[in-house]
Design an enzyme around this catalytic site. Structure first.
Site, PDB file in Angstrom:
ATOM      1  N   ASN A 155       0.905  -1.112  -0.081  1.00  0.00           N
ATOM      2  CA  ASN A 155       0.358   0.206  -0.017  1.00  0.00           C
ATOM      3  C   ASN A 155       0.809   1.551  -0.047  1.00  0.00           C
ATOM      4  OD1 ASN A 155       1.053  -0.221   2.380  1.00  0.00           O
ATOM      5  ND2 ASN A 155      -0.662  -0.311   3.284  1.00  0.00           N
ATOM      6  N   ILE A 158       2.630   6.944  -4.253  1.00  0.00           N
ATOM      7  CA  ILE A 158       2.970   8.568  -4.226  1.00  0.00           C
ATOM      8  C   ILE A 158       1.969   9.307  -4.716  1.00  0.00           C
ATOM      9  CG2 ILE A 158       4.422  10.016  -5.775  1.00  0.00           C
ATOM     10  CD1 ILE A 158       6.951   7.877  -5.607  1.00  0.00           C
ATOM     11  N   PRO A 298      -4.101   9.271   5.273  1.00  0.00           N
ATOM     12  CA  PRO A 298      -4.537   9.097   3.564  1.00  0.00           C
ATOM     13  C   PRO A 298      -5.899   7.879   3.554  1.00  0.00           C
ATOM     14  CG  PRO A 298      -2.905   8.044   4.478  1.00  0.00           C
ATOM     15  CD  PRO A 298      -3.537   9.117   5.520  1.00  0.00           C
ATOM     16  N   GLY A 299      -6.333   8.195   2.618  1.00  0.00           N
ATOM     17  CA  GLY A 299      -7.637   6.786   2.667  1.00  0.00           C
ATOM     18  C   GLY A 299      -7.052   6.205   1.815  1.00  0.00           C
ATOM     19  N   HIS A 322      -3.756   6.044  11.511  1.00  0.00           N
ATOM     20  CA  HIS A 322      -2.417   6.467  10.102  1.00  0.00           C
ATOM     21  C   HIS A 322      -3.276   5.674   9.034  1.00  0.00           C
ATOM     22  CE1 HIS A 322      -3.175   1.553   9.227  1.00  0.00           C
ATOM     23  NE2 HIS A 322      -1.723   2.099   9.129  1.00  0.00           N
ATOM     24  N   GLY A 325      -7.665   1.928   6.898  1.00  0.00           N
ATOM     25  CA  GLY A 325      -7.674   0.635   7.951  1.00  0.00           C
ATOM     26  C   GLY A 325      -8.405  -0.230   6.394  1.00  0.00           C
ATOM     27  N   LYS A 392       1.423   3.680  -7.692  1.00  0.00           N
ATOM     28  CA  LYS A 392       1.396   2.734  -6.719  1.00  0.00           C
ATOM     29  C   LYS A 392       3.147   1.841  -6.694  1.00  0.00           C
ATOM     30  CE  LYS A 392      -1.807   1.654  -4.351  1.00  0.00           C
ATOM     31  NZ  LYS A 392      -1.802   1.962  -2.932  1.00  0.00           N
TER      32      LYS A 392
END
Length: 393
Positions: A155, A158, A298-299, A322, A325, A392
């Site tokens: 995961n 950038i 982040p999402g 964080h 999830g 990714k």
């Protein structure tokens, strides 16, 4: 939302910001950690909590006189970096594909590493201490140098984002690469061996721990700090390359000054003072959120992300979530979704759209808005971001 105390009969209470009932497996994992004799005060579960190894991802564990290497995990120092630029979204028009190609050429992803030496990398002061790391990683110095300034897989990402005011942000997610993983594996293995020798019964072998005052604890703590510094600097190196590419397209290559810079770990341990006592705080998928701290939540790659400022909530050991999830495992996501689903859910985003990244599809993650709603007492939102480009790992 405020936390709830889970109805568990454990030595230390478990406080949860999840806003939903844990699964039986998640509950068992929380109970295992909370039953350890050296846990300080309570265990705090963040809104994005989900299954991990030994301990839940999204848990904050404060301990006295002991530390659990597997609770920190194998991606030591994994975290986020972001900068707010002086650029505007309209300046990106027609340039996103080229920017993505240049990012992919400048920053290795997946198992790739840099092929040429970079003075910024070789000048890092941390290399002087490499000789003092665990003997099991001595052969990896060249690889560690080559991987400094690389993203990794899973995961890690950038992203080029816009905030609600149309301002351009640069954001990335990465950790300590192969060297951090190997250091963690070496020390986790040692902890498990010690536990076997001591014939101590643990609720889970992955909760094997080191006790302060022992050479094993000292060796792990030393290597942990080194790997955390490596991870932070790795993000700095990548961010500098990313920034130069964007400046080339939007400022004719002229360097610009960031309006805000954030670089935070979310898989790590530090010594901190809480409730008047000095303790070891392990944040396994959690960000420090003291009053002066900026953090990044982040999402998924099709959802919003947030720049936040901590509220210093004592009960969370000054921590917050964080990310969103995971809602489902990578294998389940690959079974449930198709390439067409991925293309639909990442519409309007310049990114890879192939079968290899289906496990990172936005629907495999919890809704980030729900996660944020459950931690209003932990952080305040400084900026809301939406990606327009994603690379990714």
């Amino acid at each position: 939302m405020a936390y709830e105390t889970l109805p568990l009969s454990t030595a230390a209470p478990v406080l949860s910001w999840a806003g939903h009932d844990l699964s039986s497996e998640e509950t068992r994992m929380a109970k295992n950690v909370a039953s350890l004799p050296f846990v300080f005060k309570h265990v705090a579960l963040m809104p994005d909590v989900h299954l991990g190894k030994g301990a839940l991802v999204g848990s904050v564990i404060a301990t006295q006189d002991a530390i659990i290497p597997a609770a920190v995990g194998v991606d030591i120092g994994c975290g986020m970096a972001a900068i707010q630029t002086p650029f505007r979204g309209e300046q990106l028009e027609g340039k996103l594909k080229r920017i993505r190609q240049e990012i992919e050429a400048a920053i290795p992803v997946g198992f790739e590493a840099n092929k040429e030496g970079d003075r910024t990398v070789t000048n890092w002061q941390g290399w002087q201490g490499f000789k003092d790391l665990h003997p099991g990683v001595k052969r990896l110095e060249t690889k560690a140098v080559q991987q400094m300034g690389s993203l990794g897989g899973g995961n890690h990402f950038i992203e080029l984002c816009l905030d609600t005011e149309g301002q351009v942000w640069l954001m990335l997610h990465s950790g300590s690469r192969h060297i951090g993983n190997q250091l963690a594996q070496c020390h986790i293995s040692t902890a498990k061996e010690l536990q076997k020798l001591a014939a101590q019964k643990l609720p889970d072998p992955d909760l094997a721990y080191f006790v302060t005052g022992t050479p094993e604890f000292a060796a792990y703590w030393h290597d942990l700090q080194w790997a955390q510094q490596y991870a932070r600097y790795n993000r700095e190196v990548m961010m500098a390359r990313f920034k130069r590419i964007v400046e080339q397209h939007l400022a004719g290559g002229k360097p610009t000054k960031p309006l805000l810079t954030v670089n935070c770990h979310h898989n790590y341990a530090e010594k901190e003072v809480h409730f008047g006592e000095s303790v070891y705080v392990t944040r396994k998928g959690a960000v420090r959120a003291q009053e002066s701290d900026y953090g990044i939540i982040p999402g998924s790659m099709g959802a919003k992300s947030y720049i936040v400022k901590g509220k210093g909530n004592a009960h969370s050991f000054c921590s917050c979530s964080h990310g969103a999830g995971r809602l489902m495992s990578r294998s389940k996501a690959k079974r449930e979704f198709t390439l067409e689903d991925l293309i639909a859910q990442t519409e309007g985003i310049e990114c890879r759209k192939d079968a290899q990244v289906i496990d990172e599809i936005p629907a495999a993650y919890k809704p980030i808005e729900t996660v944020m709603a459950n931690q209003g007492d932990l952080v305040e939102i400084v900026a809301t971001l939406k990606q327009v480009l994603c690379v990714k790992g």
